[in-house]
Design a protein around this motif. Structure first.
Motif, short mmCIF file in Angstrom:
data_model
loop_
_atom_site.label_atom_id
_atom_site.label_comp_id
_atom_site.label_asym_id
_atom_site.label_seq_id
_atom_site.Cartn_x
_atom_site.Cartn_y
_atom_site.Cartn_z
N ARG A 169 0.81 -1.22 0.00
CA ARG A 169 0.00 0.00 0.00
C ARG A 169 0.84 1.27 0.00
NH1 ARG A 169 -0.38 -2.46 4.94
NH2 ARG A 169 0.00 -1.21 6.82
N ALA A 170 2.05 1.23 0.56
CA ALA A 170 2.91 2.42 0.54
C ALA A 170 3.28 2.80 -0.90
CB ALA A 170 4.16 2.21 1.37
N ASP A 171 3.53 1.79 -1.72
CA ASP A 171 3.84 2.05 -3.13
C ASP A 171 2.62 2.63 -3.84
OD1 ASP A 171 5.27 1.94 -5.62
OD2 ASP A 171 4.17 0.11 -6.10
N LEU A 172 1.43 2.13 -3.52
CA LEU A 172 0.21 2.66 -4.11
C LEU A 172 0.02 4.13 -3.75
CD1 LEU A 172 -2.32 -0.24 -3.47
CD2 LEU A 172 -1.48 0.52 -5.69
N VAL A 173 0.22 4.44 -2.47
CA VAL A 173 0.05 5.82 -2.00
C VAL A 173 1.05 6.74 -2.69
CG1 VAL A 173 0.30 7.34 -0.01
CG2 VAL A 173 -0.98 5.20 0.21
N ALA A 174 2.32 6.34 -2.69
CA ALA A 174 3.37 7.18 -3.26
C ALA A 174 3.16 7.40 -4.76
CB ALA A 174 4.74 6.56 -3.01
N ALA B 247 1.14 10.78 -9.42
CA ALA B 247 0.22 10.93 -10.55
C ALA B 247 -0.71 12.12 -10.34
CB ALA B 247 -0.60 9.65 -10.72
N ALA B 248 -1.20 12.30 -9.12
CA ALA B 248 -2.07 13.44 -8.83
C ALA B 248 -1.31 14.75 -8.97
CB ALA B 248 -2.65 13.31 -7.42
N ALA C 66 -3.98 1.87 -14.89
CA ALA C 66 -3.58 0.69 -15.65
C ALA C 66 -2.48 -0.10 -14.94
CB ALA C 66 -3.12 1.10 -17.04
N GLU C 67 -1.65 0.60 -14.18
CA GLU C 67 -0.51 -0.05 -13.51
C GLU C 67 -0.82 -0.49 -12.09
OE1 GLU C 67 2.45 2.95 -13.75
OE2 GLU C 67 2.63 2.86 -15.94
N ALA C 68 -1.96 -0.07 -11.53
CA ALA C 68 -2.26 -0.31 -10.12
C ALA C 68 -2.35 -1.79 -9.78
CB ALA C 68 -3.56 0.40 -9.73
#
Length: 284
Positions: free
Chosen positions: A130-135, A140-141, A182-184
């Motif tokens: 999840r840390a990679d998802l958040v970062a 991206a934002a 697409a990468e998530a």
């Protein structure tokens, strides 16, 4: 059929997103947030869920990540619609937040949805990555915000943007969130998302070209928003620079590139190929 699958994924994500908003204290702000996240195709969410399925990611994690990116997308639309930016009064066939409520509420709705997105991703139930998802979503934002700033600056520039400049701008403003989506799935699985980058890049650009085409050929009844804005503002777009037919051809080429980039995933990626084809056939 793709439309049915897209609608099914949209319903799943809408339910999760609405539940997350409703978990906040009752307030007019909550009502406005629910309004902001209602409707839409949920294409970004679809990419997250279908990409995650390719890597056998648990469905609950995929839907929650999909809800997070839709929260970010909704926040960006609420802020983009403000009088200080695009000054739009219609979004997804409904009054924009600042019209239905007020500008201050619209700013706070965007702030709240951004916060909610990262709260969803940081949930321990999202697993060890999840840390990679958040970062990665934060980056991206940030790119999306830069793209909006570039777009605003272009409106007052002495000379119209070139094709390369528009491509760079839209890779930030529109493409960054599509790429993350697409990468998530790969990120959720702890896999390298790089093999999906070519797909995501081509898809994001095709999506924006299709948007430019809809601004010329579409109708407000079908798109759910005002059309013809770019021409009114004298704004440089893919259509204004390439011409309508060439823009359509370029979008088709990009969709083919996106599909070709998924060759190594075989039949597992068929829904992502269908999403790419949908991008340039949609009417909204």
């Amino acid at each position: 059929m793709f439309p049915e699958l897209l609608n099914h994924r949209a319903e799943q994500v809408s339910a999760r997103l609405n539940a997350a908003v409703l978990a906040t204290p009752p307030h007019r702000l909550r009502d406005a947030m629910l309004h902001a996240v209602s409707g839409g195709k949920r294409l970004r969410a679809f990419l997250v869920i279908e990409g995650a399925a390719m890597f056998d990611v648990p469905a609950a994690q995929a839907v929650q990540a999909a809800a997070a990116v839709e929260a970010i997308h909704a926040y960006s639309l609420v802020h983009d619609d403000l009088p200080a930016m695009d000054d739009d009064d219609l979004r997804r066939g409904q009054p924009t937040v600042h019209v239905k409520w007020d500008e201050a509420t619209a700013v706070l709705v965007g702030d709240g949805l951004q916060s909610l997105a990262f709260d969803l991703l940081a949930d321990p139930a999202m697993g060890p990555h999840r840390a990679d998802l958040v970062a990665s979503l934060a980056k991206a934002a940030g790119a999306m915000v830069l793209g909006q700033a570039q777009d605003i600056a272009a409106e007052t520039a002495d000379t119209p943007l070139t094709l390369d400049q528009i491509t760079t701008l839209q890779a930030n403003k529109t493409g960054a969130l599509i790429a993350w989506s697409a990468e998530a799935g790969a990120r959720l699985a702890g896999e390298d998302p790089a093999p999906l980058t070519s797909y995501a890049t081509a898809l994001g650009l095709a999506f924006q070209i299709a948007d430019d085409i809809l601004d010329v050929e579409g109708s407000a009844d079908k798109t759910g928003k005002r059309v013809g804005k770019d021409a009114e503002a004298g704004k440089a777009t893919f259509v204004s620079l390439l011409g309508l037919d060439a823009a359509k051809n370029r979008a088709g080429e990009l969709v083919q590139q996106a599909c070709d980039a998924l060759a190594n995933y075989g039949e597992r990626a068929e829904s992502l190929r269908a999403a790419a084809r949908f991008v340039i056939s949609r009417e909204s």
